[in-house]
Design a protein around this motif. Structure first.
Motif, PDB file in Angstrom:
ATOM      1  N   ALA A  70       0.843  -1.207   0.000  1.00  0.00           N
ATOM      2  CA  ALA A  70       0.000   0.000   0.000  1.00  0.00           C
ATOM      3  C   ALA A  70       0.873   1.249   0.000  1.00  0.00           C
ATOM      4  CB  ALA A  70      -0.934   0.006   1.208  1.00  0.00           C
ATOM      5  N   GLY A  71       1.942   1.229   0.759  1.00  0.00           N
ATOM      6  CA  GLY A  71       2.868   2.372   0.784  1.00  0.00           C
ATOM      7  C   GLY A  71       3.514   2.605  -0.573  1.00  0.00           C
ATOM      8  N   LEU A  72       3.932   1.513  -1.218  1.00  0.00           N
ATOM      9  CA  LEU A  72       4.523   1.643  -2.557  1.00  0.00           C
ATOM     10  C   LEU A  72       3.493   2.171  -3.557  1.00  0.00           C
ATOM     11  CD1 LEU A  72       6.708  -1.583  -2.822  1.00  0.00           C
ATOM     12  CD2 LEU A  72       7.493   0.783  -2.806  1.00  0.00           C
ATOM     13  N   ALA A  73       2.258   1.672  -3.480  1.00  0.00           N
ATOM     14  CA  ALA A  73       1.206   2.150  -4.393  1.00  0.00           C
ATOM     15  C   ALA A  73       0.929   3.627  -4.149  1.00  0.00           C
ATOM     16  CB  ALA A  73      -0.066   1.317  -4.210  1.00  0.00           C
ATOM     17  N   ASP A  74       0.963   4.063  -2.886  1.00  0.00           N
ATOM     18  CA  ASP A  74       0.791   5.493  -2.588  1.00  0.00           C
ATOM     19  C   ASP A  74       1.911   6.317  -3.226  1.00  0.00           C
ATOM     20  OD1 ASP A  74      -1.607   5.501  -1.167  1.00  0.00           O
ATOM     21  OD2 ASP A  74      -0.619   5.143   0.768  1.00  0.00           O
ATOM     22  N   GLN A  75       3.138   5.794  -3.117  1.00  0.00           N
ATOM     23  CA  GLN A  75       4.273   6.511  -3.724  1.00  0.00           C
ATOM     24  C   GLN A  75       4.122   6.587  -5.242  1.00  0.00           C
ATOM     25  OE1 GLN A  75       7.732   4.371  -2.425  1.00  0.00           O
ATOM     26  NE2 GLN A  75       7.727   5.318  -0.374  1.00  0.00           N
ATOM     27  N   ARG A  76       3.710   5.482  -5.870  1.00  0.00           N
ATOM     28  CA  ARG A  76       3.521   5.486  -7.329  1.00  0.00           C
ATOM     29  C   ARG A  76       2.388   6.429  -7.732  1.00  0.00           C
ATOM     30  NH1 ARG A  76       3.428  -0.591  -7.203  1.00  0.00           N
ATOM     31  NH2 ARG A  76       5.603  -1.115  -6.914  1.00  0.00           N
ATOM     32  N   ALA A  77       1.322   6.464  -6.919  1.00  0.00           N
ATOM     33  CA  ALA A  77       0.197   7.374  -7.212  1.00  0.00           C
ATOM     34  C   ALA A  77       0.664   8.818  -7.107  1.00  0.00           C
ATOM     35  CB  ALA A  77      -0.958   7.108  -6.242  1.00  0.00           C
ATOM     36  N   ALA A  78       1.476   9.120  -6.094  1.00  0.00           N
ATOM     37  CA  ALA A  78       1.998  10.490  -5.951  1.00  0.00           C
ATOM     38  C   ALA A  78       2.896  10.848  -7.133  1.00  0.00           C
ATOM     39  CB  ALA A  78       2.753  10.614  -4.633  1.00  0.00           C
TER      40      ALA A  78
ATOM     41  N   ARG B 154       0.719  11.555 -10.092  1.00  0.00           N
ATOM     42  CA  ARG B 154       0.091  12.881  -9.980  1.00  0.00           C
ATOM     43  C   ARG B 154       1.082  13.979 -10.373  1.00  0.00           C
ATOM     44  NH1 ARG B 154      -1.464  10.959  -4.855  1.00  0.00           N
ATOM     45  NH2 ARG B 154      -3.433   9.877  -5.036  1.00  0.00           N
ATOM     46  N   VAL B 155       2.327  13.809  -9.915  1.00  0.00           N
ATOM     47  CA  VAL B 155       3.355  14.788 -10.284  1.00  0.00           C
ATOM     48  C   VAL B 155       3.564  14.770 -11.798  1.00  0.00           C
ATOM     49  CG1 VAL B 155       5.836  15.294 -10.093  1.00  0.00           C
ATOM     50  CG2 VAL B 155       4.513  14.756  -8.038  1.00  0.00           C
ATOM     51  N   GLU B 156       3.609  13.588 -12.369  1.00  0.00           N
ATOM     52  CA  GLU B 156       3.786  13.480 -13.818  1.00  0.00           C
ATOM     53  C   GLU B 156       2.593  14.095 -14.556  1.00  0.00           C
ATOM     54  OE1 GLU B 156       4.112  10.038 -17.244  1.00  0.00           O
ATOM     55  OE2 GLU B 156       4.619   9.509 -15.183  1.00  0.00           O
TER      56      GLU B 156
ATOM     57  N   THR C 143      -3.190  10.065 -19.124  1.00  0.00           N
ATOM     58  CA  THR C 143      -2.579   8.757 -18.837  1.00  0.00           C
ATOM     59  C   THR C 143      -1.998   8.738 -17.423  1.00  0.00           C
ATOM     60  OG1 THR C 143      -2.013   8.534 -21.177  1.00  0.00           O
ATOM     61  CG2 THR C 143      -0.863   7.103 -19.635  1.00  0.00           C
ATOM     62  N   ALA C 144      -1.343   9.804 -17.032  1.00  0.00           N
ATOM     63  CA  ALA C 144      -0.747   9.872 -15.699  1.00  0.00           C
ATOM     64  C   ALA C 144      -1.833   9.901 -14.623  1.00  0.00           C
ATOM     65  CB  ALA C 144       0.152  11.102 -15.581  1.00  0.00           C
TER      66      ALA C 144
END
Length: 178
Positions: A23-31, A34-36, A51-52
């Motif tokens: 879940a922590g990794l998925a949160d990081q990827r989602a963040a 969002r930045v992308e 797409t991002a």
């Protein structure tokens, strides 16, 4: 065919921790997505931003799913821990019950043997008391100046429980079985 084993609380907790890490990794990827998406919008790349954002939504959903999984695994681990504790207690309780039964059988056997031997010992003890009393009475009637050994006393070992001392003949088991 594999052997099915019950999942232990420790295994469930490890899986829950892995789900929390996922879940922590998925949160990081989602963040990061969002930045992308924000960069793509800043660069006027609408397709890249879309797409991002989609990737960010997927990763946020994955993070929520992993958190839900972790919560469920923690709940199941708590239930498994209760079951394991109960199983351990039941095992110890059965062992204690066996020990109590063995102890009771041994004590009953010893008391049965004592019950068969005790009447003869009591009769011999009563006769010894009467004989010693007769010898003591005769010793007391001896004329003064006669040198004689003191009369014997009946076998009556002293038992102590600290301050109070009890004679063997006064013990409840001796009197009850008399």
């Amino acid at each position: 065919m594999g052997i099915l084993t019950k999942t232990t609380a420790a295994d469930l907790r490890q899986r829950a921790e892995a789900a929390e890490a996922a879940a922590g990794l998925a949160d990081q990827r989602a963040a990061a997505a969002r930045v992308e998406a924000a960069r793509s919008l800043a660069d006027a790349n609408a397709e890249g931003a879309r797409t991002a954002r989609t990737r960010a939504i997927e990763q946020a959903t994955e993070a929520d799913t992993q958190r839900d999984l972790a919560a469920e695994l923690h709940r199941r681990a708590d239930a498994a821990a209760r079951e394991e504790a109960l199983a351990t207690y039941d095992k110890l309780r059965r062992a204690a019950a066996r020990s109590v039964a063995d102890s009771e059988r041994a004590i009953r056997a010893a008391l049965a043997e004592l019950g068969t031997a005790l009447p003869a010992a009591q009769a011999a003890h009563r006769e010894a008391i009467l004989s010693c009393q007769a010898a003591t009475d005769a010793f007391a009637r001896l004329p003064e100046g006669v040198a004689a050994q003191h009369p014997p006393s009946p076998f009556d070992p002293l038992l102590t429980d600290g301050v109070a001392m009890t004679r063997f003949a006064a013990l409840p088991v001796w009197n009850v079985m008399a």
